[in-house]
Design a protein around this motif. Sequence first.
Motif, PDB file in Angstrom:
ATOM      1  N   ILE A 101       0.820  -1.228   0.000  1.00  0.00           N
ATOM      2  CA  ILE A 101       0.000   0.000   0.000  1.00  0.00           C
ATOM      3  C   ILE A 101       0.853   1.278   0.000  1.00  0.00           C
ATOM      4  N   THR A 102       2.157   1.147  -0.083  1.00  0.00           N
ATOM      5  CA  THR A 102       3.021   2.334   0.004  1.00  0.00           C
ATOM      6  C   THR A 102       2.796   3.296  -1.166  1.00  0.00           C
ATOM      7  N   ILE A 103       2.909   2.797  -2.390  1.00  0.00           N
ATOM      8  CA  ILE A 103       2.711   3.656  -3.566  1.00  0.00           C
ATOM      9  C   ILE A 103       1.286   4.211  -3.613  1.00  0.00           C
ATOM     10  N   PRO A 104       0.221   3.397  -3.358  1.00  0.00           N
ATOM     11  CA  PRO A 104      -1.127   3.974  -3.310  1.00  0.00           C
ATOM     12  C   PRO A 104      -1.235   5.142  -2.333  1.00  0.00           C
ATOM     13  N   ARG A 105      -0.590   5.046  -1.183  1.00  0.00           N
ATOM     14  CA  ARG A 105      -0.635   6.147  -0.213  1.00  0.00           C
ATOM     15  C   ARG A 105       0.080   7.383  -0.727  1.00  0.00           C
ATOM     16  N   TYR A 106       1.216   7.170  -1.410  1.00  0.00           N
ATOM     17  CA  TYR A 106       1.932   8.312  -1.980  1.00  0.00           C
ATOM     18  C   TYR A 106       1.081   9.002  -3.043  1.00  0.00           C
ATOM     19  N   LEU A 107       0.355   8.211  -3.819  1.00  0.00           N
ATOM     20  CA  LEU A 107      -0.494   8.790  -4.862  1.00  0.00           C
ATOM     21  C   LEU A 107      -1.668   9.568  -4.275  1.00  0.00           C
ATOM     22  N   GLU A 108      -2.025   9.249  -3.046  1.00  0.00           N
ATOM     23  CA  GLU A 108      -3.097   9.984  -2.364  1.00  0.00           C
ATOM     24  C   GLU A 108      -2.581  11.244  -1.679  1.00  0.00           C
ATOM     25  N   GLY A 109      -1.264  11.462  -1.711  1.00  0.00           N
ATOM     26  CA  GLY A 109      -0.714  12.693  -1.166  1.00  0.00           C
ATOM     27  C   GLY A 109       0.254  12.534  -0.020  1.00  0.00           C
ATOM     28  N   GLN A 110       0.389  11.332   0.528  1.00  0.00           N
ATOM     29  CA  GLN A 110       1.358  11.139   1.607  1.00  0.00           C
ATOM     30  C   GLN A 110       2.766  11.398   1.077  1.00  0.00           C
ATOM     31  N   VAL A 111       3.564  12.135   1.828  1.00  0.00           N
ATOM     32  CA  VAL A 111       4.911  12.494   1.392  1.00  0.00           C
ATOM     33  C   VAL A 111       5.870  11.346   1.716  1.00  0.00           C
ATOM     34  N   PRO A 112       6.619  10.869   0.725  1.00  0.00           N
ATOM     35  CA  PRO A 112       7.542   9.747   0.962  1.00  0.00           C
ATOM     36  C   PRO A 112       8.756  10.169   1.784  1.00  0.00           C
ATOM     37  N   SER A 113       9.351   9.207   2.435  1.00  0.00           N
ATOM     38  CA  SER A 113      10.621   9.469   3.112  1.00  0.00           C
ATOM     39  C   SER A 113      11.704   9.690   2.070  1.00  0.00           C
ATOM     40  N   LYS A 114      12.824  10.299   2.479  1.00  0.00           N
ATOM     41  CA  LYS A 114      13.927  10.533   1.546  1.00  0.00           C
ATOM     42  C   LYS A 114      14.452   9.202   1.011  1.00  0.00           C
ATOM     43  N   GLU A 115      14.519   8.177   1.866  1.00  0.00           N
ATOM     44  CA  GLU A 115      15.028   6.878   1.462  1.00  0.00           C
ATOM     45  C   GLU A 115      14.169   6.263   0.361  1.00  0.00           C
ATOM     46  N   TYR A 116      12.858   6.264   0.556  1.00  0.00           N
ATOM     47  CA  TYR A 116      11.956   5.686  -0.431  1.00  0.00           C
ATOM     48  C   TYR A 116      11.882   6.549  -1.687  1.00  0.00           C
ATOM     49  N   SER A 117      11.963   7.856  -1.490  1.00  0.00           N
ATOM     50  CA  SER A 117      11.948   8.767  -2.639  1.00  0.00           C
ATOM     51  C   SER A 117      13.152   8.508  -3.537  1.00  0.00           C
ATOM     52  N   ASP A 118      14.313   8.275  -2.928  1.00  0.00           N
ATOM     53  CA  ASP A 118      15.526   8.023  -3.712  1.00  0.00           C
ATOM     54  C   ASP A 118      15.403   6.732  -4.522  1.00  0.00           C
ATOM     55  N   VAL A 119      14.734   5.730  -3.964  1.00  0.00           N
ATOM     56  CA  VAL A 119      14.512   4.476  -4.693  1.00  0.00           C
ATOM     57  C   VAL A 119      13.624   4.730  -5.912  1.00  0.00           C
ATOM     58  N   ILE A 120      12.544   5.485  -5.702  1.00  0.00           N
ATOM     59  CA  ILE A 120      11.623   5.793  -6.808  1.00  0.00           C
ATOM     60  C   ILE A 120      12.338   6.597  -7.888  1.00  0.00           C
ATOM     61  N   ARG A 121      13.133   7.585  -7.476  1.00  0.00           N
ATOM     62  CA  ARG A 121      13.844   8.415  -8.458  1.00  0.00           C
ATOM     63  C   ARG A 121      14.860   7.592  -9.241  1.00  0.00           C
ATOM     64  N   ALA A 122      15.539   6.680  -8.560  1.00  0.00           N
ATOM     65  CA  ALA A 122      16.518   5.830  -9.242  1.00  0.00           C
ATOM     66  C   ALA A 122      15.835   4.960 -10.288  1.00  0.00           C
ATOM     67  N   ALA A 123      14.655   4.429  -9.947  1.00  0.00           N
ATOM     68  CA  ALA A 123      13.904   3.612 -10.907  1.00  0.00           C
ATOM     69  C   ALA A 123      13.445   4.457 -12.090  1.00  0.00           C
ATOM     70  N   LEU A 124      13.155   5.723 -11.820  1.00  0.00           N
ATOM     71  CA  LEU A 124      12.670   6.619 -12.869  1.00  0.00           C
ATOM     72  C   LEU A 124      13.774   7.016 -13.837  1.00  0.00           C
ATOM     73  N   THR A 125      14.991   7.067 -13.356  1.00  0.00           N
ATOM     74  CA  THR A 125      16.090   7.553 -14.198  1.00  0.00           C
ATOM     75  C   THR A 125      17.005   6.456 -14.723  1.00  0.00           C
ATOM     76  N   SER A 126      16.864   5.234 -14.191  1.00  0.00           N
ATOM     77  CA  SER A 126      17.771   4.156 -14.598  1.00  0.00           C
ATOM     78  C   SER A 126      17.023   2.856 -14.848  1.00  0.00           C
ATOM     79  N   PRO A 127      16.866   2.464 -16.105  1.00  0.00           N
ATOM     80  CA  PRO A 127      16.228   1.173 -16.390  1.00  0.00           C
ATOM     81  C   PRO A 127      17.017   0.000 -15.815  1.00  0.00           C
ATOM     82  N   ALA A 128      18.327   0.142 -15.707  1.00  0.00           N
ATOM     83  CA  ALA A 128      19.141  -0.931 -15.129  1.00  0.00           C
ATOM     84  C   ALA A 128      18.783  -1.136 -13.656  1.00  0.00           C
ATOM     85  N   PHE A 129      18.595  -0.028 -12.936  1.00  0.00           N
ATOM     86  CA  PHE A 129      18.203  -0.122 -11.528  1.00  0.00           C
ATOM     87  C   PHE A 129      16.823  -0.758 -11.412  1.00  0.00           C
ATOM     88  N   MET A 130      15.901  -0.371 -12.284  1.00  0.00           N
ATOM     89  CA  MET A 130      14.549  -0.937 -12.247  1.00  0.00           C
ATOM     90  C   MET A 130      14.594  -2.441 -12.506  1.00  0.00           C
TER      91      MET A 130
END
Length: 332
Positions: A101-130
């Motif tokens: 339920i983590t991503i659904p909560r973020y989509l509803e407006g909950q602000v992610p932690s820096k740690e989880y945000s960095d994981v999402i950003r890495a997946a967004l910018t690097s297909p190898a990481f994904m």
Amino acid sequence: MKERREFCIECRKDTEYNLQKKDVVKIIRGKEYTFSITVAVCTECGEEMSIPGLIDKNVQEIDEQYRAAEGLVSIEDIEKLMKIYKIGKAPLSLALGFGEITIPRYLEGQVPSKEYSDVIRAALTSPAFMKEKLNANKDKISDAAYRKAMEAADSIEGLFSVSDKMLQVIAYIFEKLEEVSPLVLQKLLYFIQGVYSALYGKALFQEECRAWVHSPVYPEVYELFSDFKYNPIDDARFAMLDGAADALTKEEKDVVDLVVNTFGMYGGKMLEKITHNEDPWKEARKGYGDNVPSSELLSKERIMKYYVEINKKYGIDTEAGLKTYIYDMINR
């Protein structure tokens, strides 16, 4: 312009108002931030007014500025990630190693932690990481979700087969034109390279051009969009490049604008006719029959030399000059 009017508590009547920016200081998690929000100010008494929808706008403004200040991903970033990898919100949560339920909560407006945000950003910018994340959490998602996301990741890696500058130019072309077929894109890239090199004495992007049967082609770009054939390019992969065009300089954007506003008015076949009447393509295709395949080099130096001469004759730093050149090439 539509008149802005609302009830002013101070004036006790409907009055006109202006929207202005105002700095506010807020404490979030023990840290002080200054945010710029939108306020409505009465034109008669100068006091702030309560306008329907403005509070929601302020919440959005503060949320966006807070995320930017802390380097956190936005809701739009998460939606972009889902679109790119063709994956739902719950499967994406599991694929990234989060709770379901983590991503659904973020989509509803909950602000992610820096740690989880960095994981999402890495997946967004690097297909190898994904791909690493997908393989690590393969047993947590369905086979169909895993397969679709992996196929998308493999396809995205193809974007990195061309230079950053080429991707930036392509992204800007997509911003300027509603529909672009692979055929039209190839021609516009060729003309952009020619005009830019003539005006600034150097190539805009490093890729070499080849003289194929149907005019100049950048093979790496052809491979990227070959699936679309003659159809308009509708590619979820390019969600990764949102904002990429911002890296272009003013001079680079000006050249793309020049080409799009002139050559971009024509379809692929007409652009093909123009290139077939130009010396570089005719020289590269010399000795080949009309339908005989070729892949002769159209070097950056030859393209620049030709367009330098064209610039002397037509003044292709203006739309008027380019339009005259285009007219002459079409009617040659």
